[in-house]
Write a protein that holds these residues in place. Structure first.
Motif, PDB file in Angstrom:
ATOM      1  N   THR A   1       0.825  -1.209   0.000  1.00 50.55           N
ATOM      2  CA  THR A   1       0.000   0.000   0.000  1.00 50.55           C
ATOM      3  C   THR A   1       0.855   1.253   0.000  1.00 50.55           C
ATOM      4  O   THR A   1       0.540   2.236  -0.689  1.00 50.55           O
ATOM      5  CB  THR A   1      -0.938  -0.002   1.222  1.00 50.55           C
ATOM      6  N   ILE A   2       1.937   1.234   0.764  1.00 50.97           N
ATOM      7  CA  ILE A   2       2.813   2.404   0.802  1.00 50.97           C
ATOM      8  C   ILE A   2       3.484   2.604  -0.559  1.00 50.97           C
ATOM      9  O   ILE A   2       3.664   3.742  -1.008  1.00 50.97           O
ATOM     10  CB  ILE A   2       3.859   2.258   1.924  1.00 50.97           C
ATOM     11  N   ALA A   3       3.821   1.515  -1.229  1.00 51.36           N
ATOM     12  CA  ALA A   3       4.377   1.627  -2.584  1.00 51.36           C
ATOM     13  C   ALA A   3       3.354   2.223  -3.537  1.00 51.36           C
ATOM     14  O   ALA A   3       3.702   3.047  -4.410  1.00 51.36           O
ATOM     15  CB  ALA A   3       4.840   0.263  -3.078  1.00 51.36           C
ATOM     16  N   ALA A   4       2.086   1.823  -3.410  1.00 56.04           N
ATOM     17  CA  ALA A   4       1.037   2.382  -4.267  1.00 56.04           C
ATOM     18  C   ALA A   4       0.900   3.882  -4.050  1.00 56.04           C
ATOM     19  O   ALA A   4       0.764   4.657  -5.013  1.00 56.04           O
ATOM     20  CB  ALA A   4      -0.289   1.680  -3.993  1.00 56.04           C
ATOM     21  N   LEU A   5       0.967   4.317  -2.793  1.00 55.45           N
ATOM     22  CA  LEU A   5       0.906   5.752  -2.506  1.00 55.45           C
ATOM     23  C   LEU A   5       2.154   6.460  -3.045  1.00 55.45           C
ATOM     24  O   LEU A   5       2.072   7.590  -3.541  1.00 55.45           O
ATOM     25  CB  LEU A   5       0.780   5.985  -1.005  1.00 55.45           C
ATOM     26  N   ARG A   6       3.270   5.817  -2.942  1.00 55.50           N
ATOM     27  CA  ARG A   6       4.525   6.382  -3.456  1.00 55.50           C
ATOM     28  C   ARG A   6       4.425   6.660  -4.960  1.00 55.50           C
ATOM     29  O   ARG A   6       4.985   7.640  -5.465  1.00 55.50           O
ATOM     30  CB  ARG A   6       5.669   5.424  -3.141  1.00 55.50           C
TER      31      ARG A   6
END
Length: 375
Positions: free
Chosen positions: A207-212
């Motif tokens: 999820t953090i990668a998607a936000l990144r």
């Protein structure tokens, strides 16, 4: 271009269900040859090799290597001159040492996320690669499949194109129910995790990668609380965080694998919403209209009349099938040939680990995420 000769290190669920089909797709067009399989046990290595024989339509299964075979262990595999690169899909705490060993043997490496169990370990691994192996032309990429999912890139493009104006605030929610008989929970190294956060690290980095990828500015500060709701998911299973980005946007991020019953997941409306000054975007990982699984991006934009007055809104929907693992494996092979697309970098994957580590340790106090990953 001659096919790249690849070995898969690890024979677990994801190696069989995700990496093997990705390799098979490249094998079918002559891009890749699967030479060998390594696992800690002979039985698991043989199981994946037999599956590969069927999936790739091979006359014979790939060679197998396992720890109990002195002449056919991991060191023996890495010593083979006919292997160009390896895909590493092993337990989180084991991976950094295997990445180093493969690079030292002169192999290109695609290693599963996260980059390391913690920020310190990630920095050390990145430094080793940069100082010892990158100049030798060796490729090391981190396999964070959400980073290359077309759906998240479609959302990012809509923002870059100004369809929602300037990003003001956002929300990311992931709610999971992890029963004791779940196949992912029953992976031995996940059942008793010896790394921070358990599933929060293992799955939360996605999820953090998607936000990144989607947000126009990096996450810069967080204040969070972490807790354990389900005792079998130690050490923690839930994070709630308030975050800000470098350009002043702010948001809420909720990650949990601790839902008590499946209905909590079904009614959670998990996904990402990004709201701007001229509209908003909703991003769902869901069943698509063609029946496949993928990412649906709905873009809502303010419509104006000839005098610039708000008179309504328009809606645009983009659907992209989930193909991230196929993409990351294909681009790893391309990178070996010198065609680097800029993704899969250890320093980017480190940002995802830094978020999880900071959230686990914040206890409500602000944490500077950018300072946390300073080398």
């Amino acid at each position: 271009m001659s096919p790249k000769r690849i070995a898969i290190l690890g024979s677990g669920i994801f190696a069989k269900e995700a990496h093997l089909p990705a390799v098979a797709a490249l094998h079918s067009n002559g891009t890749v040859e699967l030479i060998a399989i390594y696992s800690r046990s002979e039985a698991s290595a043989a199981d994946l090799a037999n599956a590969a024989k069927d999936k790739l339509n091979l006359s014979n299964p790939p060679e197998i290597y396992f720890d109990a075979a002195p002449n056919n262990n991991l060191d023996a595999l890495l010593a083979k001159p006919d292997i160009d690169g390896v895909i590493v899909a092993l337990p989180i705490t084991v991976q950094p040492s295997i990445v180093r060993k493969a690079l030292a043997a002169g192999k290109h490496v695609l290693s599963e996320k996260p980059v390391a169990p913690d920020v310190a370990g990630g920095i050390a691994l990145i430094n080793d690669y940069e100082k010892q192996y990158k100049s030798k032309g060796l490729v090391w990429r981190v396999a964070e499949n959400w980073e290359v999912e077309p759906g998240y890139h479609a959302a990012a493009k809509a923002i870059r194109d100004g369809k929602i104006g300037k990003v003001a605030f956002f929300n990311a929610r992931v709610v999971n129910y992890m029963a004791k008989d779940n196949k992912w929970y029953n992976t031995p190294w996940r059942t008793v995790p010896d790394y921070q956060g358990g599933f929060l690290l293992d799955g939360g980095v996605h999820t953090i990668a998607a936000l990144r990828i989607t947000l126009p500015s990096p996450l810069s500060t967080l204040s969070a609380f972490a807790s354990l709701s389900q005792p079998h998911l130690k050490p923690q299973d839930t994070i709630n965080a308030i975050v800000s980005t470098s350009d002043g946007a702010h948001g809420l991020i909720e990650l949990t694998w601790g839902a008590p019953v499946p209905s909590r997941v079904e009614q959670a409306h998990s996904g990402i919403t990004i709201t701007g000054t001229e509209g908003w975007i909703n991003i769902e990982n869901t069943a698509l209209s063609n029946g496949t699984r993928g990412i649906r991006v709905s873009v809502y934009t303010v419509t104006k009349d000839e005098k610039g007055r708000d008179v309504g809104e328009s809606k645009e929907v983009v659907e992209e099938e989930s193909v991230g693992v196929n993409v990351e494996v294909a681009r790893f092979v391309e990178a070996i040939d010198g065609k680097d697309d800029g993704y899969g970098k250890g320093v980017d994957a480190l940002k995802d680990v830094a978020f999880i580590e900071a959230a686990l340790n914040s206890n409500g106090k602000p944490v500077d995420l950018l300072k946390l990953i300073e080398f």
